[in-house]
Design an enzyme around this catalytic site. Structure first.
Site, PDB file in Angstrom:
ATOM      1  N   SER A 135       0.848  -1.184   0.000  1.00  0.00           N
ATOM      2  CA  SER A 135       0.000   0.000   0.000  1.00  0.00           C
ATOM      3  C   SER A 135       0.893   1.246   0.000  1.00  0.00           C
ATOM      4  CB  SER A 135      -0.954  -0.039   1.194  1.00  0.00           C
ATOM      5  OG  SER A 135      -1.979   0.905   1.070  1.00  0.00           O
TER       6      SER A 135
ATOM      7  N   HIS B 209      -7.336  -5.590  -1.556  1.00  0.00           N
ATOM      8  CA  HIS B 209      -6.217  -4.948  -0.861  1.00  0.00           C
ATOM      9  C   HIS B 209      -5.773  -5.731   0.371  1.00  0.00           C
ATOM     10  CE1 HIS B 209      -3.746  -1.335  -0.617  1.00  0.00           C
ATOM     11  NE2 HIS B 209      -4.033  -1.193   0.658  1.00  0.00           N
TER      12      HIS B 209
END
Length: 649
Positions: free
Chosen positions: A508, A622
């Site tokens: 991320s 994610h």
């Protein structure tokens, strides 16, 4: 006996505890136990009960499938237990001893709380509304809102999440809220007349702040208690029924801002900060890759309202604190040294805490408040006793500008004084999160295979004060990237680190930093960039948080006014500088850092002749590294290890 290295497939053998909830007496508690089912390629979760003497099963796995029981809750009199389970398909509410669910809502139930009289439950569930009709056979979706997708959910169905009341005697379900707004976190007043909850009911879709709302269940009148002045959540009633406490602030959109423990006087509307001098971050901000715990972190008022308990992050650890409501004094109740409290509960003078350390994903401890606690679970003892677990050594750095930075070093299995070893630097996401004293399977796997591991908290991290966290707002890949490179260079000076074999990885925002570092220095011999960001300009328009979270994190800079600055802070602009062999890990259902970010980086590096490969995971989002399909999590871990063995080995 020599210790063995952790391998990726050890994930299948681990067990995880979470969500401890004490009975009203404090002498028993429930908790959720999760394990990974290799055959089903998914997760199983059951509810266990500590009787005061031993742990016994409260729910059992029935048949095949990824059945997950969760969110246990005692009735106010302690005689009944309700919980959520997907055993009938979608998550519904079940009651102990019943063979059928209490609810049968079409989109399931996301959470619930008991009514104070024990005669009903307040539910959070979607309201199924009419869908637009298109021609038969058409596969089309009409999108009208600015926020139309979310990581982990996908494209939003448009159904608003409402509050409902379930009468246990009649099984009737009544909708309490309405409108095209989402509601969550219900809290019922002690008298049962008022329902506080969290909702963003602003008509302007650019306004993203949640408020605390109050619903009078008798008159149906709604009242906004916080007025859109700042982030607001976790409402809790004090026993007098006249005051609410919650976690939030009145600073507006304020990235990296520390939440406060605030109180609302319902009669006067006065809203005050109960701990104006408390310096630490409320809640546990420390991440991990082996955690299944969504239990309480506070605030938790006692039955008499004289104390309010909560978890706060202090550097790389998190501890349990208590506010004395009468005097305003704050004290640490539980926690010392390198540990992370991921959840807790307090009842009738008893305490249960879930404690993680660098050597365990988490275990439950129980006992009297202020007294000695007893360890109740040790689910991974047998697996871990033969494994090499490198204890992280705390390292403090002084940046040339005087800033104090903290990191940790894990030495590799078989470390011998005088030899040198490859080192992998791990970078956290966020940027407003924290690395610290929690168990990371990935790090221990790398250490067991001969790699030293360095992980740090650059500026922007939580746990070191609000000024430290907010110092990167509007300056992404500025001072934070400088901190990371500085700490890597300092670690490279250690006599046992082979400075020619240093790797870097992160996910991320950590992937964003990884891309930035390898395009600004050649000190890294290998890189693994995960669910990363490479082009902020395009991410503004394709990520679920691009137009708000990224824009605010960049200090409000927007596409039409600050194009050059946004690209200046995008690694893509510097791709021609990259020489580091790079593995890209990305998922095609990642809506936080969409796949196109990884694809852009892959194509750029491939065109430029850089050694680059991509592991593209289908059907993952994610959260691949934390809650993805187990088989994919294993492949990811093995891919990281393989890449560093190839280029640092």
């Amino acid at each position: 006996m020599s210790k063995q290295a952790f391998v990726a497939e050890d994930l299948f053998r681990m067990r995880f505890v979470g969500h401890p909830v004490l009975a009203p007496s404090g002498q028993e508690f429930l908790f959720v136990q999760t394990h990974i089912d290799e055959e089903e390629n998914g997760y199983q979760a059951t509810i266990e009960k500590f009787t005061g003497q031993a742990v016994v099963s409260f729910t059992r796995r029935e048949g095949k499938g990824n059945v997950r029981d969760s969110a246990p809750a005692w009735s106010p009199d302690g005689k009944q237990i309700a919980f959520l389970s997907n055993r009938s398909g979608k998550n519904q509410v079940w009651l102990d001893g019943k063979s059928e669910p209490l609810t049968d809502l079409p989109q399931g139930v996301s959470s619930f709380v008991w009514a104070p009289d024990g005669k009903g439950l307040y539910l959070v569930a979607k309201e199924v509304t009419a869908e637009p009709q298109f021609r038969k056979g058409a596969t089309v979706r009409r999108i009208t809102k600015l926020r139309y997708k979310a990581n982990g959910t996908g494209y939003l169905d448009g159904y608003p999440t409402q509050l409902w009341y379930l009468d246990l005697a009649s099984k009737d379900v009544q909708r309490l809220t309405s409108g095209d707004y989402n509601c969550s976190q219900p809290a019922v007043s002690p008298c049962g007349r008022y329902l506080a909850f969290v909702s963003n009911r602003a008509e302007d879709q650019l306004k993203t702040l949640n408020d605390i709302w109050l619903l009078d269940l008798k008159t149906k009148q709604l009242r906004n208690l916080t007025g859109g002045l700042g982030s607001s959540g976790s409402p809790r009633w004090l026993p007098d029924g006249q005051h609410l406490v919650y976690v939030g602030h009145q600073k507006g959109i304020y990235p990296g801002g520390y939440p406060e423990l605030r109180q609302i006087d319902l009669a006067s509307g006065e809203n005050i900060n109960l701990m104006p001098n408390f310096p630490n971050y409320l809640d546990n901000s420390i991440g991990g890759d082996t955690r299944f715990d969504n239990g309480n972190t506070g605030p938790k008022p006692t039955a008499d309202g004289q104390q309010i308990y909560f978890v706060a992050t202090v550097g790389g650890s998190s501890y349990l604190f208590c506010l004395d409501y009468t005097t305003g004094a704050v004290s640490k109740v539980f926690g010392e040294g390198q540990m992370v409290i991921t959840s807790f509960d307090v009842q009738a003078g008893q305490l249960v805490v879930n404690v993680a350390t660098p050597s365990t994903p988490g275990d439950l401890w129980w006992g009297p408040l202020g007294g000695e606690l007893k360890q109740i679970t040790s689910l991974n003892r047998e697996l871990f006793q033969d494994k090499y677990i490198g204890w992280p050594e705390v390292v403090h750095f002084t940046h040339p500008d005087g800033a104090q930075l903290e990191g940790w070093l894990i030495k590799p299995l078989g470390y011998v004084e005088g030899d040198t070893y490859p080192l992998v630097m791990e970078i956290h996401g966020g940027p407003h999160t924290t690395f610290g004293n929690a168990f990371f399977h990935e790090w221990q796997m790398l250490a067991g295979h001969g790699f030293a591991v360095l992980y740090t908290n650059p500026r922007g991290s939580l746990g070191y004060g609000e000024e430290f966290a907010r110092s990167v707002v509007g300056d992404w890949c500025g001072i934070d990237a400088e901190d990371l490179q500085f700490m890597a260079e300092e670690a490279a000076k250690l006599p046992w680190v082979d400075k020619a074999r240093i790797g870097v990885t992160g996910g991320s925002q950590g992937g964003y930093f990884t891309n930035w570092l390898i395009s600004h220095t050649n000190m890294f011999a290998a890189a693994v960039t995960q669910r990363s960001m490479s082009n902020l300009y395009s991410k503004y328009g394709v990520a679920d948080n691009g137009w708000n979270g990224d824009r605010y994190g960049m200090g409000g800079r927007d596409l039409w006014d600050d194009e050059d600055f946004i690209m200046e802070r995008s690694p893509m602009r510097y791709a021609r500088n990259v020489k580091t062999p790079t593995l890209i890990i990305h998922s095609d259902q990642d809506y936080r850092c969409p796949l196109e970010q990884g694809e852009q980086w892959y194509v750029a590096l491939k065109r430029l002749g850089v050694t680059v490969e991509m592991l593209l995971f289908h059907g993952e989002n994610h959260e691949l590294s934390r809650s993805g399909r187990p088989a994919n999590r294993i492949v990811r871990l093995e891919g990281i290890l393989d890449w560093f063995q190839r280029y640092l080995g």
